[in-house]
Write a protein that holds these residues in place. Structure first.
Motif, PDB file in Angstrom:
ATOM      1  N   UNK A 164      20.536  -8.358   3.321  1.00  0.00           N
ATOM      2  CA  UNK A 164      20.625  -9.807   3.492  1.00  0.00           C
ATOM      3  C   UNK A 164      19.591 -10.371   4.454  1.00  0.00           C
ATOM      4  N   UNK A 165      18.678  -9.539   4.934  1.00  0.00           N
ATOM      5  CA  UNK A 165      17.713 -10.008   5.918  1.00  0.00           C
ATOM      6  C   UNK A 165      16.293  -9.642   5.552  1.00  0.00           C
ATOM      7  N   UNK A 166      15.399  -9.938   6.459  1.00  0.00           N
ATOM      8  CA  UNK A 166      14.012  -9.552   6.293  1.00  0.00           C
ATOM      9  C   UNK A 166      13.862  -8.090   6.686  1.00  0.00           C
ATOM     10  N   UNK A 167      12.889  -7.422   6.115  1.00  0.00           N
ATOM     11  CA  UNK A 167      12.653  -6.028   6.462  1.00  0.00           C
ATOM     12  C   UNK A 167      12.005  -5.991   7.845  1.00  0.00           C
ATOM     13  N   UNK A 201       3.445  -9.458   1.978  1.00  0.00           N
ATOM     14  CA  UNK A 201       2.315  -8.857   1.262  1.00  0.00           C
ATOM     15  C   UNK A 201       2.524  -8.942  -0.249  1.00  0.00           C
ATOM     16  N   UNK A 202       1.422  -8.920  -0.982  1.00  0.00           N
ATOM     17  CA  UNK A 202       1.508  -9.006  -2.442  1.00  0.00           C
ATOM     18  C   UNK A 202       2.202  -7.789  -3.036  1.00  0.00           C
ATOM     19  N   UNK A 203       1.914  -6.626  -2.478  1.00  0.00           N
ATOM     20  CA  UNK A 203       2.553  -5.375  -2.882  1.00  0.00           C
ATOM     21  C   UNK A 203       2.790  -4.589  -1.594  1.00  0.00           C
ATOM     22  N   UNK A 204       3.871  -3.839  -1.554  1.00  0.00           N
ATOM     23  CA  UNK A 204       4.129  -3.001  -0.386  1.00  0.00           C
ATOM     24  C   UNK A 204       4.905  -1.759  -0.809  1.00  0.00           C
ATOM     25  N   UNK A 205       4.844  -0.776   0.070  1.00  0.00           N
ATOM     26  CA  UNK A 205       5.599   0.463  -0.140  1.00  0.00           C
ATOM     27  C   UNK A 205       6.444   0.698   1.099  1.00  0.00           C
ATOM     28  N   UNK A 206       7.719   1.018   0.864  1.00  0.00           N
ATOM     29  CA  UNK A 206       8.640   1.393   1.934  1.00  0.00           C
ATOM     30  C   UNK A 206       9.178   2.789   1.658  1.00  0.00           C
ATOM     31  N   UNK A 207       9.187   3.623   2.690  1.00  0.00           N
ATOM     32  CA  UNK A 207       9.774   4.953   2.572  1.00  0.00           C
ATOM     33  C   UNK A 207      11.297   4.841   2.505  1.00  0.00           C
ATOM     34  N   UNK A 208      11.946   5.898   2.049  1.00  0.00           N
ATOM     35  CA  UNK A 208      13.414   5.922   1.987  1.00  0.00           C
ATOM     36  C   UNK A 208      14.013   5.646   3.359  1.00  0.00           C
ATOM     37  N   UNK A 236      10.665   6.622  -1.820  1.00  0.00           N
ATOM     38  CA  UNK A 236      10.817   5.233  -1.392  1.00  0.00           C
ATOM     39  C   UNK A 236      10.738   4.297  -2.582  1.00  0.00           C
ATOM     40  N   UNK A 237      10.215   3.084  -2.337  1.00  0.00           N
ATOM     41  CA  UNK A 237      10.083   2.080  -3.396  1.00  0.00           C
ATOM     42  C   UNK A 237       8.819   1.260  -3.192  1.00  0.00           C
ATOM     43  N   UNK A 238       8.275   0.786  -4.304  1.00  0.00           N
ATOM     44  CA  UNK A 238       7.138  -0.135  -4.282  1.00  0.00           C
ATOM     45  C   UNK A 238       7.706  -1.518  -4.592  1.00  0.00           C
ATOM     46  N   UNK A 239       7.320  -2.505  -3.781  1.00  0.00           N
ATOM     47  CA  UNK A 239       7.854  -3.856  -3.917  1.00  0.00           C
ATOM     48  C   UNK A 239       6.745  -4.873  -4.129  1.00  0.00           C
ATOM     49  N   UNK A 240       7.117  -5.964  -4.751  1.00  0.00           N
ATOM     50  CA  UNK A 240       6.249  -7.131  -4.864  1.00  0.00           C
ATOM     51  C   UNK A 240       6.858  -8.250  -4.037  1.00  0.00           C
ATOM     52  N   UNK A 295       5.109   0.725   5.186  1.00  0.00           N
ATOM     53  CA  UNK A 295       4.167   1.832   5.339  1.00  0.00           C
ATOM     54  C   UNK A 295       2.811   1.475   4.726  1.00  0.00           C
ATOM     55  N   UNK A 296       2.837   0.814   3.565  1.00  0.00           N
ATOM     56  CA  UNK A 296       1.626   0.316   2.913  1.00  0.00           C
ATOM     57  C   UNK A 296       1.794  -1.171   2.650  1.00  0.00           C
ATOM     58  N   UNK A 297       0.823  -1.959   3.115  1.00  0.00           N
ATOM     59  CA  UNK A 297       0.786  -3.395   2.805  1.00  0.00           C
ATOM     60  C   UNK A 297      -0.472  -3.653   1.997  1.00  0.00           C
ATOM     61  N   UNK A 298      -0.329  -4.392   0.901  1.00  0.00           N
ATOM     62  CA  UNK A 298      -1.469  -4.734   0.052  1.00  0.00           C
ATOM     63  C   UNK A 298      -1.600  -6.247   0.025  1.00  0.00           C
ATOM     64  N   UNK A 299      -2.741  -6.735   0.457  1.00  0.00           N
ATOM     65  CA  UNK A 299      -3.055  -8.161   0.420  1.00  0.00           C
ATOM     66  C   UNK A 299      -4.166  -8.374  -0.597  1.00  0.00           C
ATOM     67  N   UNK A 300      -3.914  -9.208  -1.585  1.00  0.00           N
ATOM     68  CA  UNK A 300      -4.917  -9.552  -2.579  1.00  0.00           C
ATOM     69  C   UNK A 300      -5.519 -10.881  -2.160  1.00  0.00           C
ATOM     70  N   UNK A 301      -6.812 -10.902  -1.985  1.00  0.00           N
ATOM     71  CA  UNK A 301      -7.499 -12.050  -1.408  1.00  0.00           C
ATOM     72  C   UNK A 301      -7.526 -13.224  -2.380  1.00  0.00           C
ATOM     73  N   UNK A 302      -7.094 -14.368  -1.866  1.00  0.00           N
ATOM     74  CA  UNK A 302      -7.174 -15.632  -2.595  1.00  0.00           C
ATOM     75  C   UNK A 302      -8.397 -16.392  -2.107  1.00  0.00           C
TER      76      UNK A 302
END
Length: 179
Positions: free
Chosen positions: A96-99, A80-87, A60-64, A104-111
């Motif tokens: 052209x749209x929102x996912x 999310x601040x960082x996320x992972x999506x499987x293939x 898959x891919x790791x996204x910001x 699969x993984x959502x990372x939230x960094x607390x502000x």
């Protein structure tokens, strides 16, 4: 008592750019603060820590900061601040749209401006929309709270090892390296 305005996804997309980042929470507009240096530093460390494993395994891919449509009615759009999506999940997404659904993984960094209630709601929304695990990262205390889909949550400190056996078998990183 004031009534909150509930937006449709189309109304949200038609809003004028006012220079503020926004999410939608059950149709309500949520202003998102721009990340400060430490926040971005931690996000980049997580991204850099996961990406080589994900690329090597071709899983898959790791996204910001990608927008995920967690619910259509009422619309909930989270970034999310960082996320992972499987293939498989990537193939379902339109370029052209929102996912659709949670990553699969959502990372939230607390502000500093985020409340515990807001964070808990985000975790619940990600998990309800298909995320397998959510990491809530606290830069100030240098801890990570792990919320798996079907298990008890765990709090990890600097002396612990962060691993996600279900998504990333064989991958791990010392928590201290992420800060």
């Amino acid at each position: 008592m004031a009534t909150a305005t509930v937006l449709t996804l189309r109304e949200f997309e038609e809003l004028a750019d006012d220079g503020t980042r926004h999410e939608l929470n059950k149709g309500q507009l949520v202003s998102v603060t721009y990340p400060k240096f430490r926040h971005s530093w931690v996000a980049q460390n997580i991204h850099d820590g996961l990406s080589p494993y994900v690329r090597e395994k071709k899983i898959g891919r790791v996204f910001s900061e990608v927008a995920y449509l967690l619910s259509e009615d009422p619309p909930t759009l989270r970034i999310p601040d960082v996320s992972y999506l499987s293939q498989e999940h990537i193939q379902q997404a339109s370029s052209d749209g929102y996912v659709p659904g949670g990553p699969e993984l959502a990372v939230e960094i607390v502000s500093p401006s985020e409340s515990a209630e807001d964070l808990q709601e985000k975790v619940e929304q990600y998990l309800a929309s298909g995320s397998q695990v959510v990491w809530v990262v606290y830069p100030k205390t240098r801890t990570i709270h792990v919320f798996p889909q079907a298990a008890a949550s765990a709090a990890l400190g600097e002396d612990d090892l962060l691993e996600e056996l279900q998504l990333f078998p064989g991958w791990s990183v010392p928590v201290t390296e992420l800060f």
